[in-house]
Design a protein around this motif. Structure first.
Motif, PDB file in Angstrom:
ATOM      1  N   ASN A   1       0.828  -1.201   0.000  1.00 33.53           N
ATOM      2  CA  ASN A   1       0.000   0.000   0.000  1.00 33.53           C
ATOM      3  C   ASN A   1       0.863   1.253   0.000  1.00 33.53           C
ATOM      4  O   ASN A   1       1.805   1.372   0.784  1.00 33.53           O
ATOM      5  N   ILE A   2       0.529   2.210  -0.857  1.00 31.38           N
ATOM      6  CA  ILE A   2       1.223   3.495  -0.923  1.00 31.38           C
ATOM      7  C   ILE A   2       0.649   4.410   0.152  1.00 31.38           C
ATOM      8  O   ILE A   2      -0.553   4.665   0.189  1.00 31.38           O
ATOM      9  N   LEU A   3       1.529   4.907   1.030  1.00 30.44           N
ATOM     10  CA  LEU A   3       1.112   5.821   2.091  1.00 30.44           C
ATOM     11  C   LEU A   3       1.296   7.278   1.667  1.00 30.44           C
ATOM     12  O   LEU A   3       0.478   8.127   2.012  1.00 30.44           O
ATOM     13  N   ASN A   4       2.382   7.557   0.943  1.00 31.07           N
ATOM     14  CA  ASN A   4       2.664   8.910   0.462  1.00 31.07           C
ATOM     15  C   ASN A   4       3.470   8.813  -0.824  1.00 31.07           C
ATOM     16  O   ASN A   4       4.255   7.885  -1.000  1.00 31.07           O
ATOM     17  N   GLN A   5       3.288   9.820  -1.679  1.00 30.58           N
ATOM     18  CA  GLN A   5       3.995   9.859  -2.956  1.00 30.58           C
ATOM     19  C   GLN A   5       4.276  11.305  -3.316  1.00 30.58           C
ATOM     20  O   GLN A   5       3.412  12.162  -3.163  1.00 30.58           O
ATOM     21  N   TYR A   6       5.493  11.571  -3.759  1.00 26.04           N
ATOM     22  CA  TYR A   6       5.869  12.889  -4.276  1.00 26.04           C
ATOM     23  C   TYR A   6       7.095  12.722  -5.146  1.00 26.04           C
ATOM     24  O   TYR A   6       7.557  11.599  -5.364  1.00 26.04           O
ATOM     25  N   SER A   7       7.622  13.808  -5.681  1.00 28.62           N
ATOM     26  CA  SER A   7       8.813  13.757  -6.524  1.00 28.62           C
ATOM     27  C   SER A   7       9.963  14.477  -5.849  1.00 28.62           C
ATOM     28  O   SER A   7       9.751  15.390  -5.054  1.00 28.62           O
ATOM     29  N   ASP A   8      11.184  14.066  -6.194  1.00 29.13           N
ATOM     30  CA  ASP A   8      12.360  14.773  -5.680  1.00 29.13           C
ATOM     31  C   ASP A   8      12.824  15.788  -6.717  1.00 29.13           C
ATOM     32  O   ASP A   8      12.196  15.977  -7.763  1.00 29.13           O
ATOM     33  N   HIS A   9      13.932  16.443  -6.445  1.00 31.88           N
ATOM     34  CA  HIS A   9      14.441  17.485  -7.338  1.00 31.88           C
ATOM     35  C   HIS A   9      15.100  16.931  -8.594  1.00 31.88           C
ATOM     36  O   HIS A   9      15.464  17.695  -9.490  1.00 31.88           O
ATOM     37  N   ASP A  10      15.260  15.602  -8.660  1.00 30.93           N
ATOM     38  CA  ASP A  10      15.816  14.950  -9.848  1.00 30.93           C
ATOM     39  C   ASP A  10      14.724  14.270 -10.669  1.00 30.93           C
ATOM     40  O   ASP A  10      15.014  13.381 -11.467  1.00 30.93           O
ATOM     41  N   ASN A  11      13.470  14.660 -10.435  1.00 34.62           N
ATOM     42  CA  ASN A  11      12.319  14.099 -11.152  1.00 34.62           C
ATOM     43  C   ASN A  11      12.168  12.601 -10.951  1.00 34.62           C
ATOM     44  O   ASN A  11      11.731  11.885 -11.851  1.00 34.62           O
ATOM     45  N   GLN A  12      12.541  12.143  -9.776  1.00 34.74           N
ATOM     46  CA  GLN A  12      12.334  10.748  -9.419  1.00 34.74           C
ATOM     47  C   GLN A  12      11.085  10.650  -8.544  1.00 34.74           C
ATOM     48  O   GLN A  12      10.752  11.578  -7.808  1.00 34.74           O
TER      49      GLN A  12
END
Length: 137
Positions: free
Chosen positions: A96-107
């Motif tokens: 299960n995904i609890l949180n999702q975002y992107s980093d500064h390297d577009n990952q």
């Protein structure tokens, strides 16, 4: 790297205060965001020095709710549907995904309930789509 889950009061200047505290302690944010929830904001930020960040914030009255392992991967931006396909692989694996975002390297940065199982899925995904490139945590 780790994800810091932070509880901020939803008031003027709180994010600025958080940024200044971390900056004064030479801690860089590698990605993340804040999400308003009535009188509070839930923030998730990716940091290289999670314990130092937690210490600095808590010493200045900012509550760190948790420090979480993360999954880091790169999606193919030239292929539509990558996010849905990858997230389906996690769901198929009962992760299960609890949180999702992107980093500064577009990952893609993901916090999941089962990091070990999730890492296996990420490794297989990365090998399938990117070959031998190293995108380890």
């Amino acid at each position: 790297m780790k994800d810091l889950e932070i509880l901020l009061e939803n008031k003027l200047g709180e994010l600025a205060r958080l940024g200044k505290i971390l900056g004064e302690n030479n801690i860089s944010l590698e990605g993340g965001g804040t999400f308003q929830n009535e009188e509070f904001c839930i923030a998730h930020f990716l940091v290289k020095e999670p314990e130092a960040a937690k210490f600095a914030l808590e010493n200045n009255g900012i509550k760190v709710v948790g420090v979480h392992d993360v999954l880091i991967l790169k999606l193919r931006q030239d292929i539509p549907g990558q996010l849905g396909n990858f997230c389906s692989k996690l769901a198929d694996g009962q992760v299960n995904i609890l949180n999702q975002y992107s980093d500064h390297d577009n990952q893609l940065i993901i916090v999941v309930d089962k990091p070990i199982e999730g890492k296996k899925i990420v490794d297989h995904w990365m090998e399938t789509w990117w070959g031998n490139q190293d995108y380890s945590i």
